[in-house]
Design a protein around this motif. Structure first.
Motif, mmCIF file in Angstrom:
data_model
loop_
_atom_site.group_PDB
_atom_site.id
_atom_site.type_symbol
_atom_site.label_atom_id
_atom_site.label_comp_id
_atom_site.label_asym_id
_atom_site.label_seq_id
_atom_site.Cartn_x
_atom_site.Cartn_y
_atom_site.Cartn_z
ATOM 1 N N ARG A 2 0.836 -1.200 0.000
ATOM 2 C CA ARG A 2 0.000 0.000 0.000
ATOM 3 C C ARG A 2 0.873 1.253 0.000
ATOM 4 N N ALA A 3 0.358 2.333 -0.541
ATOM 5 C CA ALA A 3 1.089 3.601 -0.571
ATOM 6 C C ALA A 3 1.311 4.091 0.859
ATOM 7 N N LEU A 4 2.507 4.600 1.106
ATOM 8 C CA LEU A 4 2.864 5.076 2.438
ATOM 9 C C LEU A 4 3.108 6.572 2.423
ATOM 10 N N GLY A 5 2.782 7.196 3.533
ATOM 11 C CA GLY A 5 3.067 8.610 3.709
ATOM 12 C C GLY A 5 4.256 8.798 4.632
ATOM 13 N N GLU A 6 4.690 10.027 4.754
ATOM 14 C CA GLU A 6 5.869 10.335 5.566
ATOM 15 C C GLU A 6 5.716 9.853 7.008
ATOM 16 N N GLN A 7 4.587 10.108 7.626
ATOM 17 C CA GLN A 7 4.389 9.716 9.021
ATOM 18 C C GLN A 7 4.413 8.198 9.193
ATOM 19 N N ASP A 8 3.775 7.476 8.255
ATOM 20 C CA ASP A 8 3.814 6.005 8.295
ATOM 21 C C ASP A 8 5.254 5.512 8.285
ATOM 22 N N ILE A 9 6.043 6.074 7.397
ATOM 23 C CA ILE A 9 7.429 5.633 7.233
ATOM 24 C C ILE A 9 8.241 5.949 8.481
ATOM 25 N N ARG A 10 8.170 7.183 8.945
ATOM 26 C CA ARG A 10 9.009 7.599 10.083
ATOM 27 C C ARG A 10 8.697 6.823 11.371
ATOM 28 N N THR A 11 7.440 6.476 11.588
ATOM 29 C CA THR A 11 7.092 5.755 12.821
ATOM 30 C C THR A 11 7.330 4.252 12.719
ATOM 31 N N SER A 12 7.711 3.759 11.536
ATOM 32 C CA SER A 12 7.894 2.314 11.355
ATOM 33 C C SER A 12 9.276 1.815 11.741
ATOM 34 N N PHE A 13 10.247 2.690 11.902
ATOM 35 C CA PHE A 13 11.633 2.250 12.124
ATOM 36 C C PHE A 13 11.818 1.629 13.500
ATOM 37 N N CYS A 16 16.477 2.189 15.091
ATOM 38 C CA CYS A 16 17.103 3.492 15.310
ATOM 39 C C CYS A 16 16.223 4.272 16.280
ATOM 40 N N SER A 17 16.758 5.355 16.793
ATOM 41 C CA SER A 17 15.990 6.157 17.743
ATOM 42 C C SER A 17 14.895 6.935 17.013
ATOM 43 N N LYS A 18 13.921 7.426 17.771
ATOM 44 C CA LYS A 18 12.858 8.237 17.174
ATOM 45 C C LYS A 18 13.438 9.507 16.558
ATOM 46 N N GLY A 19 14.453 10.058 17.190
ATOM 47 C CA GLY A 19 15.111 11.250 16.655
ATOM 48 C C GLY A 19 15.796 10.974 15.330
ATOM 49 N N GLU A 20 16.476 9.828 15.243
ATOM 50 C CA GLU A 20 17.122 9.450 13.984
ATOM 51 C C GLU A 20 16.077 9.244 12.889
ATOM 52 N N ALA A 21 14.978 8.574 13.230
ATOM 53 C CA ALA A 21 13.918 8.330 12.252
ATOM 54 C C ALA A 21 13.306 9.648 11.779
ATOM 55 N N LYS A 22 13.215 10.606 12.674
ATOM 56 C CA LYS A 22 12.638 11.907 12.322
ATOM 57 C C LYS A 22 13.544 12.678 11.357
ATOM 58 N N ARG A 23 14.862 12.462 11.478
ATOM 59 C CA ARG A 23 15.821 13.209 10.658
ATOM 60 C C ARG A 23 16.217 12.520 9.354
ATOM 61 N N LEU A 24 15.946 11.238 9.216
ATOM 62 C CA LEU A 24 16.443 10.551 8.018
ATOM 63 C C LEU A 24 15.726 11.049 6.773
#
Length: 164
Positions: A2-13, A16-24
């Motif tokens: 299914r198509a993913l949005g930015e928020q879906d992607i960032r919260t899936s990692f 890595c830390s939440k901060g790293e996921a937010k910056r990648l």
């Protein structure tokens, strides 16, 4: 997939830390991805050439991982096979990518690795939507649907080792 949005992607990692996921960095062409032909979304970090990312569904949930790979160059005559889609590539078309394990094991520096297409286009190679650097894939007796299922299972087995 299914198509993913930015928020879906960032919260899936998961490794890595939440901060790293937010910056990648995310792919610039998210809206143009061939979602119906993807088993996973994979992309390279253009600002850090030794990093890549994969996001896929595993056991009904989104899972994203960060990967690292060596930047050393191989000769064009060298051929390697991807462990996920079984596509062969010349030169640097396949790389050993390593992922930090989840949780305390990852914080302790433990990782697992897999040989995978450097461009992370396994889904497109299996479906014949993209040709490897050699211009063709070897013929198999499995149907395309069976090859897709094998590709998904191989990636899932690798992702399961991150939690072990």
């Amino acid at each position: 997939m299914r198509a993913l949005g930015e928020q879906d992607i960032r919260t899936s990692f998961v490794n890595c830390s939440k901060g790293e996921a937010k910056r990648l960095p995310l792919p610039r062409d998210l809206e143009e991805q061939p979602w119906d032909d993807l088993d996973f979304l994979g992309w390279r970090d253009l600002s850090a050439p030794d990093r890549s990312y994969i996001v896929t569904e595993l056991h009904g949930e989104l899972m994203g991982i960060t990967l690292r790979f060596p930047s050393q160059q191989r000769g064009f005559l060298h051929r390697s096979m991807c462990s996920v889609c079984l596509t062969t590539h010349p030169g640097n078309g396949v790389s050993l990518m390593t992922a930090r394990k989840r949780g305390q094991a990852g914080r302790d520096g433990n990782s697992v690795g897999i040989y995978v297409c450097t461009d992370l286009d396994c889904s497109l190679y299996v479906r014949g939507k993209k040709l490897p650097g050699s211009g063709r894939r070897f013929e198999e007796s499995l149907t395309v649907e069976q090859q897709i299922e094998r590709t998904r299972n191989k990636l899932a087995a690798f992702l399961d080792t991150l939690a072990a």
